[in-house]
Write an enzyme that holds these catalytic residues in place. Sequence first.
Site, short mmCIF file in Angstrom:
data_model
loop_
_atom_site.label_atom_id
_atom_site.label_comp_id
_atom_site.label_asym_id
_atom_site.label_seq_id
_atom_site.Cartn_x
_atom_site.Cartn_y
_atom_site.Cartn_z
N ARG A 86 0.84 -1.21 0.00
CA ARG A 86 0.00 0.00 0.00
C ARG A 86 0.87 1.25 0.00
NH1 ARG A 86 -5.07 1.75 2.37
NH2 ARG A 86 -5.34 3.89 1.69
N ARG A 95 -5.56 1.39 -4.51
CA ARG A 95 -4.74 0.76 -3.49
C ARG A 95 -4.73 -0.76 -3.64
NH1 ARG A 95 -8.63 2.78 0.30
NH2 ARG A 95 -7.91 4.81 -0.39
N ASP A 98 -6.76 -1.98 1.38
CA ASP A 98 -7.22 -1.04 2.40
C ASP A 98 -7.91 -1.86 3.48
OD1 ASP A 98 -7.86 1.49 3.59
OD2 ASP A 98 -9.87 1.37 2.71
#
Length: 165
Positions: A86, A95, A98
């Site tokens: 990330r 991303r 998360d």
Amino acid sequence: MHNKVNHVYLSLGSNIGNRASFLNQAVRLLSQNCGTLMAQSAIYETAPWGLLAQDDFLNMAVALDTALLPNELLAAVLQIETSLGRVRTEQWGPRTIDIDILLYGTVVVADKSLTVPHPLMHERRFTLQPLADIAPNVLHPLFKKTVTELLLLCPDTAAVSKVTA
Ligand code: ATP
Ligand code: CA
Ligand code: CA
């Protein structure tokens, strides 16, 4: 003194690379580093929220029994995110993984670095729909509504579709 075990719900999302693999790796690392995995939702494919010009997400929710304190759990999930590549650039941007803390038992946290319940969970179908798989009758400690009730009230119309059982 031993910290008591708390029942927590986390939201996982990925929209870069092998999204399903990132979710699976995150679940494995959470169960290795943060507590006992109690439940996991189906995986859903979801349209991006907030920043629309990016690829679709895979999202899921998991339940853990954890002895970590809220700030310890946050530190652990941020470390797992980093270990899965990330990188934070823009808010709500793409991303690899998360991990958000949705609910920590009935505890309410309002620190500079941690807000629990997650302040946007009730506005996001991509969060509520997976959570409803594993916690339909769990109460939001501030709104005093169940996850099912929050889902029925949720104004978010972005697409959320189940891709795995
Ligand atoms: P959003 O929180 O709106 O879903 P995001 O997940 O993209 O946005 P991040 O960049 O992942 O935001 O996180 C920014 C910071 O949010 C984290 O470093 C953490 O300190 C803070 N934070 C506050 N409350 C929570 C929570 N309940 N779960 C995870 N992070 C939180
Ligand atoms: Ca998030
Ligand atoms: Ca986050």
